[in-house]
Motif scaffolding. Structure first.
Motif, PDB file in Angstrom:
ATOM      1  N   LEU A 254       0.853  -1.189   0.000  1.00  0.00           N
ATOM      2  CA  LEU A 254       0.000   0.000   0.000  1.00  0.00           C
ATOM      3  C   LEU A 254       0.888   1.238   0.000  1.00  0.00           C
ATOM      4  N   ILE A 255       0.798   2.067  -1.037  1.00  0.00           N
ATOM      5  CA  ILE A 255       1.603   3.279  -1.137  1.00  0.00           C
ATOM      6  C   ILE A 255       0.954   4.384  -0.314  1.00  0.00           C
ATOM      7  N   GLN A 256       1.762   5.018   0.535  1.00  0.00           N
ATOM      8  CA  GLN A 256       1.284   6.102   1.388  1.00  0.00           C
ATOM      9  C   GLN A 256       2.105   7.366   1.127  1.00  0.00           C
ATOM     10  N   PRO A 257       1.641   8.541   1.580  1.00  0.00           N
ATOM     11  CA  PRO A 257       2.381   9.780   1.337  1.00  0.00           C
ATOM     12  C   PRO A 257       3.813   9.747   1.859  1.00  0.00           C
TER      13      PRO A 257
ATOM     14  N   THR B 223      -7.829   7.814   4.668  1.00  0.00           N
ATOM     15  CA  THR B 223      -8.871   7.322   3.775  1.00  0.00           C
ATOM     16  C   THR B 223      -8.529   5.971   3.159  1.00  0.00           C
ATOM     17  N   SER B 224      -7.244   5.602   3.185  1.00  0.00           N
ATOM     18  CA  SER B 224      -6.837   4.317   2.612  1.00  0.00           C
ATOM     19  C   SER B 224      -6.188   3.390   3.621  1.00  0.00           C
ATOM     20  N   LEU B 225      -5.828   3.903   4.806  1.00  0.00           N
ATOM     21  CA  LEU B 225      -5.162   3.088   5.821  1.00  0.00           C
ATOM     22  C   LEU B 225      -5.701   3.456   7.189  1.00  0.00           C
ATOM     23  N   ASP B 226      -6.254   2.463   7.879  1.00  0.00           N
ATOM     24  CA  ASP B 226      -6.771   2.660   9.232  1.00  0.00           C
ATOM     25  C   ASP B 226      -5.974   1.759  10.168  1.00  0.00           C
ATOM     26  N   PHE B 227      -5.619   2.255  11.341  1.00  0.00           N
ATOM     27  CA  PHE B 227      -4.833   1.451  12.266  1.00  0.00           C
ATOM     28  C   PHE B 227      -5.162   1.825  13.705  1.00  0.00           C
ATOM     29  N   LEU B 228      -4.891   0.875  14.603  1.00  0.00           N
ATOM     30  CA  LEU B 228      -5.101   1.091  16.031  1.00  0.00           C
ATOM     31  C   LEU B 228      -3.816   1.489  16.735  1.00  0.00           C
TER      32      LEU B 228
END
Length: 464
Positions: free
Chosen positions: A70-73, A394-399
């Motif tokens: 998953l590509i992130q900023p 909006t594309s990656l959710d984490f705890l």
């Protein structure tokens, strides 16, 4: 010191039920039971149908239920495992090549149905048999993920005889042992509650041994000689700090007053801890010189310093909240703060900001600070005092998110929000463990902000 500065020397703090008649409760309980049965039956039927129609399953969820890259900023996220549901923040090994975490195996309906709870003839033993089944099938384990070579292994697992659940994990500096805090699962309501225990796991020898009783939250010293723990005092939510010998578990030093928030110095012979009390004089940071255990107060004074180019591991970074008046009358503000316990002073890196955020640690060769604001990670750059976005909510959710010792990788534990209940039955329920490789070039390719920007006001209401 005015009211706005009262939190400078204190740890960060995070800030109607109704009853009805018996008939109403029975009715609600009956409806809930019927609904649960309907969901289970529907899920099982749907799972069987989808198992026989793989092309439909592929159309619904794709070839892979969760993305592997998953590509992130601020970098690239890679999947480590999606077979577990971690119960706490993951912990990096000293060399940064492995991750240890207390986790529960993935919940899969087919797996549970293939091994149903035992039915015991003697009803007096049914509850005990059921609890043992829960421990064997769904109890948490301490799992180690190898980030370099790949793969995973179970380092500690509760047995039906011990009935212990691991809750906290800490690495020894040698990277060969783990300190594991465990709690006991009572067999029935009449069984007396047992205090928590501390175990040491030798990963290479595959050996476990109980080190001490009635202690929790282990914090191993930098040289591995001592373990700082918190000991319950008997009062609700109240603990005291205790230092144990890492070899035999004997008590080296203990604080007699309510305390917590331990911090070792780099050399490993001084323990900083926060002492709680109702009176202002009794509250504040203390330090214990070990092994003698002489305790002295730590007076941290605010100083004005020029913006540093780098921060070191000897400096502790946090984000305290400030208010010039009562919380219900004035908005709270938050500032990025650096504390140097060795020199006895602290300073602020940012002016008061309206966005609530939390510091995760120093990253990228000490030139950045990784912080969490809402559901996103941000990097604070010391050179220009700007915040740069690292992850996209909006594309990656984490705890949970945890920096590795080198400050170049972040372990993320995701929270899969299942929009389709049937997916739980087809792919199982888990929280993927992911690894984010920070990329400074990608971070600086986007604009910087004076403070983290939240996509919506709802994110500010979540706990950091």
């Amino acid at each position: 010191m005015n009211a706005a500065d009262t939190s400078a020397n204190e740890p960060d703090q995070q800030a109607g039920l109704s009853t009805g008649g018996k008939c109403g409760l029975w009715a609600c309980g009956g409806c809930a039971f019927l609904l649960a049965v309907a969901i289970v039956v529907s899920g099982v039927l749907a799972a069987r149908w989808l198992a026989g129609n793989p092309e439909t399953l592929s159309k619904l969820y794709g070839e892979q239920p969760t993305p592997q890259i998953l590509i992130q900023p601020g970098g690239v996220v890679r999947m480590v495992s999606d077979e577990w549901m971690p119960d706490s923040t993951p912990v990096w090994s000293p060399e940064g090549g492995r991750i240890a975490v207390s986790a529960t195996p993935k919940i899969n309906v087919f797996g549970i149905l293939s091994r149903p709870p035992p039915m015991v003839v003697d009803p007096r033993r049914q509850e005990e048999a059921g609890m043992r089944w829960v421990v064997e099938v769904m109890a948490p384990r301490v799992v180690i993920f190898d980030i370099v070579a790949g793969g995973e292994r179970i380092a500690y697992q509760a047995s039906a005889e011990r009935m212990q659940w691991p809750t906290e994990v800490a690495w020894f500096p040698d990277g060969r042992r783990l300190a594991v805090g465990v709690e006991h699962m009572p067999m029935d309501d009449e069984q007396q509650e047992r205090p928590p225990e501390l175990w040491v796991v030798d990963i290479e020898k595959n050996e476990t041994r109980r080190l001490a009783d009635n202690v929790q939250r282990p914090h191993v010293s930098p040289k591995g000689r001592w373990i700082a723990c918190q000991q319950p005092t008997g009062e609700e939510y109240e603990t005291a700090v205790m230092v144990l010998d890492a070899e035999d578990g004997s008590e080296v030093w203990a604080c007699q007053k309510p305390s917590g928030n331990t911090l070792w110095d780099v050399a490993g012979d001084i323990l900083y801890f926060f002492s709680y009390g109702t009176e202002e004089k009794a509250r504040g940071w203390r330090k214990a010189q070990l092994p003698a255990g002489e305790v002295t107060s730590v007076a941290l004074k605010e100083v004005q310093v020029s913006r540093p180019s780098r921060l070191t591991s000897a400096q502790e970074v946090s984000v305290p909240g400030h208010s010039g008046g009562p919380q219900d009358q004035e908005e709270w503000t938050y500032r990025l703060r650096v504390r140097d316990f060795t020199r006895g002073h602290y300073w602020y890196l940012t002016p008061p900001l309206n966005t609530r955020f939390a510091a995760l640690g120093v990253c990228l060769d000490g030139r950045y600070m990784l912080v969490r604001a809402g559901k996103a990670l941000w990097a604070y750059r010391l050179a220009d005092g700007k915040f740069y976005q690292v992850t996209d909510p909006t594309s990656l959710d984490f705890l949970w998110a945890e920096l590795d010792p080198s400050g170049t990788k972040v372990c993320l534990v995701g929270d899969l929000l299942e929009e389709d209940i049937f997916r739980i039955f087809t792919t199982g329920l888990s929280m993927p463990v992911m690894m984010l490789q920070l990329d400074e070039e990608r971070i600086l390719s986007q604009p910087g902000y004076d403070e983290p920007a939240l996509p919506s006001s709802d994110n500010q209401e979540e706990d950091q």
